[in-house]
Design a protein around this motif. Structure first.
Motif, PDB file in Angstrom:
ATOM      1  N   PRO A  33       0.816  -1.213   0.000  1.00 23.21           N
ATOM      2  CA  PRO A  33       0.000   0.000   0.000  1.00 23.21           C
ATOM      3  C   PRO A  33       0.854   1.270   0.000  1.00 23.21           C
ATOM      4  N   THR A  34       0.932   1.887  -1.151  1.00 23.22           N
ATOM      5  CA  THR A  34       1.720   3.107  -1.336  1.00 23.22           C
ATOM      6  C   THR A  34       0.942   4.039  -2.232  1.00 23.22           C
ATOM      7  N   ASN A  35       0.891   5.295  -1.871  1.00 21.25           N
ATOM      8  CA  ASN A  35       0.254   6.308  -2.705  1.00 21.25           C
ATOM      9  C   ASN A  35       1.304   7.245  -3.278  1.00 21.25           C
ATOM     10  N   VAL A  36       1.111   7.637  -4.518  1.00 25.53           N
ATOM     11  CA  VAL A  36       1.969   8.601  -5.193  1.00 25.53           C
ATOM     12  C   VAL A  36       1.212   9.919  -5.247  1.00 25.53           C
ATOM     13  N   THR A  37       1.874  11.020  -4.893  1.00 19.70           N
ATOM     14  CA  THR A  37       1.270  12.343  -4.980  1.00 19.70           C
ATOM     15  C   THR A  37       2.062  13.180  -5.976  1.00 19.70           C
ATOM     16  N   ILE A  38       1.345  13.736  -6.951  1.00 16.20           N
ATOM     17  CA  ILE A  38       1.938  14.639  -7.935  1.00 16.20           C
ATOM     18  C   ILE A  38       1.312  16.011  -7.701  1.00 16.20           C
ATOM     19  N   THR A  39       2.155  17.020  -7.592  1.00 14.89           N
ATOM     20  CA  THR A  39       1.685  18.383  -7.368  1.00 14.89           C
ATOM     21  C   THR A  39       2.284  19.301  -8.426  1.00 14.89           C
ATOM     22  N   ILE A  40       1.449  20.207  -8.941  1.00 14.81           N
ATOM     23  CA  ILE A  40       1.910  21.251  -9.851  1.00 14.81           C
ATOM     24  C   ILE A  40       1.890  22.561  -9.066  1.00 14.81           C
ATOM     25  N   VAL A 100       6.186  18.168  -8.988  1.00 10.04           N
ATOM     26  CA  VAL A 100       6.908  17.433  -7.955  1.00 10.04           C
ATOM     27  C   VAL A 100       6.179  16.120  -7.659  1.00 10.04           C
ATOM     28  N   VAL A 101       6.946  15.147  -7.191  1.00  9.41           N
ATOM     29  CA  VAL A 101       6.379  13.828  -6.880  1.00  9.41           C
ATOM     30  C   VAL A 101       6.878  13.365  -5.517  1.00  9.41           C
ATOM     31  N   SER A 102       6.006  12.657  -4.790  1.00  8.78           N
ATOM     32  CA  SER A 102       6.384  12.056  -3.514  1.00  8.78           C
ATOM     33  C   SER A 102       5.502  10.832  -3.288  1.00  8.78           C
TER      34      SER A 102
END
Length: 144
Positions: free
Chosen positions: A58-65, A116-118
């Motif tokens: 269980p891992t979530n990827v967050t992409i933000t502009i 950005v990604v985390s």
């Protein structure tokens, strides 16, 4: 009134083998010339990042502009997605987002956008493998 095209840019990155962590990491930056913008400035963007994981823990990827100007840095779009479940096996997964920034403040006639990604967990050993890209275009009504 008809909309006018102002500027478009592409930022491409193929940085491979970089770990994705809980700290947001930049994978694309570009600047748009918006000095000729009239009313109703609109920025359309899309971004893609490809991540390899050892398992689909269980891992979530967050992409933000983020929008950057003399007024500071402002997140204008954020999306969080989970890795698809494939019998617990890992693999490479491409995450693509698309969005728009309507009526952004335009104090300098030049806007910078940054992707950005985390991740929320590093249990699955997420690694950026590329390709990575950020694409953006600016439109507005003609200046009066």
């Amino acid at each position: 009134m008809p909309r006018q095209f102002l500027d478009a840019k592409v930022a491409v990155n193929s940085l491979g083998g970089t770990a994705v962590t809980t700290t947001p990491a930049i994978f694309g930056t570009l600047g748009l010339n918006t000095s000729a913008a009239g009313p109703d400035l609109e920025i359309q963007f899309s971004a893609t990042v490809t991540i390899s994981v050892a398992s689909t823990a269980p891992t979530n990827v967050t992409i933000t502009i983020n929008r950057i100007s003399s007024l500071g840095t402002v997140p204008v779009y954020t999306v969080t997605e989970g890795f698809p479940t494939v019998s617990g096996e890992g693999g490479q997964f491409a995450f693509t987002i698309a969005g728009a920034d309507y009526h952004p403040p335009n104090p300098d006639g030049f806007l910078i956008y940054q992707a950005v990604v985390s991740v929320n967990s590093t249990t699955a050993t997420p690694t950026r493998v590329g390709p990575e890209s950020l694409i953006a275009a600016a439109y507005s009504e003609p200046a009066v």
